[in-house]
Enzyme design. Sequence first.
Site, PDB file in Angstrom:
ATOM      1  N   ASP A  80       0.848  -1.190   0.000  1.00 44.92           N
ATOM      2  CA  ASP A  80       0.000   0.000   0.000  1.00 44.92           C
ATOM      3  C   ASP A  80       0.896   1.257   0.000  1.00 44.92           C
ATOM      4  O   ASP A  80       1.878   1.314   0.761  1.00 44.92           O
ATOM      5  CB  ASP A  80      -0.879  -0.058   1.271  1.00 44.92           C
ATOM      6  N   ASP A 102       2.878   5.082  -5.325  1.00 43.51           N
ATOM      7  CA  ASP A 102       2.235   6.366  -5.036  1.00 43.51           C
ATOM      8  C   ASP A 102       3.233   7.483  -5.288  1.00 43.51           C
ATOM      9  O   ASP A 102       4.002   7.871  -4.411  1.00 43.51           O
ATOM     10  CB  ASP A 102       1.739   6.382  -3.582  1.00 43.51           C
ATOM     11  N   GLU A 132      -1.828   6.524  -8.041  1.00 43.08           N
ATOM     12  CA  GLU A 132      -2.720   7.558  -7.494  1.00 43.08           C
ATOM     13  C   GLU A 132      -2.574   8.836  -8.304  1.00 43.08           C
ATOM     14  O   GLU A 132      -1.469   9.270  -8.614  1.00 43.08           O
ATOM     15  CB  GLU A 132      -2.373   7.809  -6.024  1.00 43.08           C
ATOM     16  N   HIS A 180      -7.487  10.378   4.505  1.00 44.74           N
ATOM     17  CA  HIS A 180      -6.956   9.352   5.409  1.00 44.74           C
ATOM     18  C   HIS A 180      -7.262   9.733   6.856  1.00 44.74           C
ATOM     19  O   HIS A 180      -7.099  10.891   7.234  1.00 44.74           O
ATOM     20  CB  HIS A 180      -5.428   9.262   5.289  1.00 44.74           C
ATOM     21  N   GLY A 181      -7.634   8.771   7.651  1.00 50.17           N
ATOM     22  CA  GLY A 181      -7.804   9.025   9.078  1.00 50.17           C
ATOM     23  C   GLY A 181      -9.253   9.255   9.464  1.00 50.17           C
ATOM     24  O   GLY A 181     -10.135   9.378   8.611  1.00 50.17           O
ATOM     25  N   GLY A 211      -8.638   6.003   2.153  1.00 54.27           N
ATOM     26  CA  GLY A 211      -9.232   6.817   3.206  1.00 54.27           C
ATOM     27  C   GLY A 211     -10.653   6.392   3.535  1.00 54.27           C
ATOM     28  O   GLY A 211     -11.513   7.225   3.823  1.00 54.27           O
ATOM     29  N   GLY A 212     -10.900   5.074   3.520  1.00 56.39           N
ATOM     30  CA  GLY A 212     -12.270   4.567   3.720  1.00 56.39           C
ATOM     31  C   GLY A 212     -12.816   4.767   5.132  1.00 56.39           C
ATOM     32  O   GLY A 212     -14.027   4.773   5.328  1.00 56.39           O
ATOM     33  N   ASN A 233      -9.921   1.007   0.725  1.00 55.04           N
ATOM     34  CA  ASN A 233      -8.833   0.817   1.691  1.00 55.04           C
ATOM     35  C   ASN A 233      -9.225   1.288   3.094  1.00 55.04           C
ATOM     36  O   ASN A 233      -9.728   2.410   3.249  1.00 55.04           O
ATOM     37  CB  ASN A 233      -7.604   1.622   1.266  1.00 55.04           C
ATOM     38  N   THR A 236      -7.393   3.108   9.527  1.00 51.99           N
ATOM     39  CA  THR A 236      -7.636   3.729  10.839  1.00 51.99           C
ATOM     40  C   THR A 236      -8.714   3.013  11.667  1.00 51.99           C
ATOM     41  O   THR A 236      -8.529   2.789  12.863  1.00 51.99           O
ATOM     42  CB  THR A 236      -8.025   5.211  10.640  1.00 51.99           C
TER      43      THR A 236
HETATM   44  P1  13P Z   1      -8.046   5.194   6.472  1.00 53.13           P
HETATM   45  O1  13P Z   1      -6.948   5.222   7.476  1.00 53.13           O
HETATM   46  O2  13P Z   1      -8.820   6.458   6.384  1.00 53.13           O
HETATM   47  O3  13P Z   1      -8.914   3.986   6.635  1.00 53.13           O
HETATM   48  O4  13P Z   1      -7.341   5.029   5.045  1.00 53.13           O
HETATM   49  C1  13P Z   1      -6.650   3.858   4.763  1.00 53.13           C
HETATM   50  C2  13P Z   1      -5.976   3.895   3.461  1.00 53.13           C
HETATM   51  O5  13P Z   1      -6.408   4.542   2.532  1.00 53.13           O
HETATM   52  C3  13P Z   1      -4.768   3.092   3.336  1.00 53.13           C
HETATM   53  O6  13P Z   1      -4.129   3.291   2.137  1.00 53.13           O
END
Ligand code: 13P
Length: 283
Positions: A80, A102, A132, A180-181, A211-212, A233, A236
């Site tokens: 990743d 990336d 990306e 993300h996060g 950033g799911g 993905n 967090t």
């Molecule tokens: P989150 O930390 O928001 O779940 O994002 C994870 C991610 O996109 C890993 O590449």
Amino acid sequence: MSLIKEMIKKAQKEKYAFGTFDTSNLEVAQGIAWAAEAKNMPAMIGITESAVDYAGFLSLIGLVRGVIVESKADLVLHLDHGKDPKFVKKCIDEGFKSVMIDASANELEKNIEITKNIVAYAHKKGAVVQAELGKIPKLDTSVEAGVNLKQMEKTDPNEIEKFVEKTGVDTLAVIIGNVHGMYKPEGNPHLDIDLLYNLRKKVSIPFVLHGGSGTPSEDIKKAIKEYGIINVNIDTEIRIAFMGGLSDFCMSGQMVTDPRKVLSIARDAVQKKVEEKIELFKS
Ligand code: 13P
């Protein structure tokens, strides 16, 4: 055809997404695998450069591979956010069948050049590549609310055709309001569905959503069903589940001398969270 190629093709055809769930330890990897097995759905187990810094390259890929071999689910080890092209190549040499390069911090032409080079290297060895386009901000609780959101550069519909064509990349992470996060000072980030629609009109490549965590479920469902997001993905929310399991145990005041008693509670919490996400991505 390799497993990951089959996973992408099937998700595209049947309009669902599989998850990429990140790990840096054994218990999270097992929680992910057990959830995929319980839900009878494929998944990728993602590792990052920082996870490797923590756990060691061979130790981490060795443990993830062991978990995959011992699972009945269709699981793929994935790199990743590979930012260093040398490291991405090292993973391909080690037999990774799925990597993300990336290079999105660079300007368009440089992103194209770096991505294209990795695609050529990976395809020779039968690996698929995700890239990306656009810049995803990482929310940081130490900064003033909203500052990092302003650093977001959404994927430009005027660049996407050129990027996909010139690089030959297999899947593309699009930036459409995702972050993300978990900490969202301006509220949960909604996905820019109009932008997604415009991007989809330009290219047929399978899209990936990063950033799911914390993204509204309805947005995720729509993005999957209508616009060809085949992979989401999550990192967090898994970390939070893991830590929640640990802290519940600590708060209970029990004393144990065997760490496995505590870590297995955290592992169960990860499994539950991943099952919930898999259910969302297939619905
Ligand atoms: P989150 O930390 O928001 O779940 O994002 C994870 C991610 O996109 C890993 O590449």
